[in-house]
Write a protein that holds these residues in place. Structure first.
Motif, mmCIF file in Angstrom:
data_model
loop_
_atom_site.group_PDB
_atom_site.id
_atom_site.type_symbol
_atom_site.label_atom_id
_atom_site.label_comp_id
_atom_site.label_asym_id
_atom_site.label_seq_id
_atom_site.Cartn_x
_atom_site.Cartn_y
_atom_site.Cartn_z
ATOM 1 N N THR A 102 0.856 -1.192 0.000
ATOM 2 C CA THR A 102 0.000 0.000 0.000
ATOM 3 C C THR A 102 0.887 1.237 0.000
ATOM 4 O O THR A 102 1.869 1.287 0.741
ATOM 5 N N VAL A 103 0.547 2.187 -0.859
ATOM 6 C CA VAL A 103 1.314 3.426 -0.929
ATOM 7 C C VAL A 103 0.343 4.610 -0.791
ATOM 8 O O VAL A 103 -0.758 4.587 -1.354
ATOM 9 N N ILE A 104 0.756 5.619 -0.057
ATOM 10 C CA ILE A 104 -0.057 6.838 0.116
ATOM 11 C C ILE A 104 -0.016 7.653 -1.176
ATOM 12 O O ILE A 104 1.034 7.748 -1.832
ATOM 13 N N ILE A 105 -1.170 8.228 -1.510
ATOM 14 C CA ILE A 105 -1.250 9.161 -2.638
ATOM 15 C C ILE A 105 -1.506 10.553 -2.077
ATOM 16 O O ILE A 105 -2.429 10.758 -1.291
ATOM 17 N N GLU A 106 -0.653 11.492 -2.464
ATOM 18 C CA GLU A 106 -0.803 12.881 -2.007
ATOM 19 C C GLU A 106 -0.547 13.788 -3.210
ATOM 20 O O GLU A 106 0.431 13.561 -3.937
ATOM 21 N N ASP A 107 -1.410 14.766 -3.415
ATOM 22 C CA ASP A 107 -1.303 15.663 -4.574
ATOM 23 C C ASP A 107 -1.219 14.878 -5.888
ATOM 24 O O ASP A 107 -0.464 15.245 -6.799
ATOM 25 N N GLY A 108 -1.959 13.775 -5.969
ATOM 26 C CA GLY A 108 -2.007 12.989 -7.199
ATOM 27 C C GLY A 108 -0.776 12.145 -7.462
ATOM 28 O O GLY A 108 -0.644 11.554 -8.532
ATOM 29 N N ARG A 109 0.128 12.094 -6.474
ATOM 30 C CA ARG A 109 1.375 11.366 -6.674
ATOM 31 C C ARG A 109 1.556 10.256 -5.652
ATOM 32 O O ARG A 109 1.116 10.373 -4.517
ATOM 33 N N LEU A 110 2.259 9.219 -6.073
ATOM 34 C CA LEU A 110 2.635 8.149 -5.145
ATOM 35 C C LEU A 110 3.683 8.703 -4.192
ATOM 36 O O LEU A 110 4.695 9.268 -4.630
#
Ligand code: ZN
Length: 139
Positions: A102-110
């Motif tokens: 699982t990876v966090i998405i922030e501002d549309g980015r991985l």
């Protein structure tokens, strides 16, 4: 239902050796871009019992090589196994690596670390494999 279709992305990986780590970071980034999700979580899952998904350094290809070489030492192809298919080591390596990340998405980015990449891990190739990416919007 339409939103679910957009946010479940599948891609294939053709492996060429019995054991390999294959950088799939670009394919996962593409799935995140296509989802249009700017904040949330991205689950990268492989539906196989002799493969895995790992996150580790992808700047130096020797890291992947060393991981595979060490797994082979820990879990050799031939050993005291009972599984009729003869690929018990592959199942055990799959369990050690895990079948998802699982990876966090922030501002549309991985949100990956500077040196991190996402690897599909093959432990019983060569085969054609699948990776499923679920992008879930969140706060
Ligand atoms: Zn088996």
């Amino acid at each position: 239902a339409r939103i679910t279709e957009i946010m479940l992305h599948k891609f294939k990986v053709q492996t060429k050796a019995r054991a390999a780590v294959i950088d799939v970071t670009a394919q996962v980034r593409k799935a995140v871009e296509q989802s249009g999700v700017s904040s949330g979580l991205c689950c990268i899952f492989t539906p196989h019992t002799t493969a895995g998904v790992a996150i580790n350094e992808h700047a130096d290809p020797d890291v992947g090589r060393d991981i595979l070489a060490t797994l082979e030492k820990l879990v050799p192809e031939k050993g005291d196994y009972r599984h009729y298919e003869g690929n018990s080591d592959s199942h055990i390596k799959s369990t050690l690596a895990g079948c998802s990340q699982t990876v966090i998405i922030e501002d549309g980015r991985l949100l990956l670390g500077t040196w991190q990449g996402i690897f599909f891990c093959e432990f019983d190739g060569p085969r054609q494999r699948e990776v499923w990416v679920k992008v879930a919007p969140g706060p």
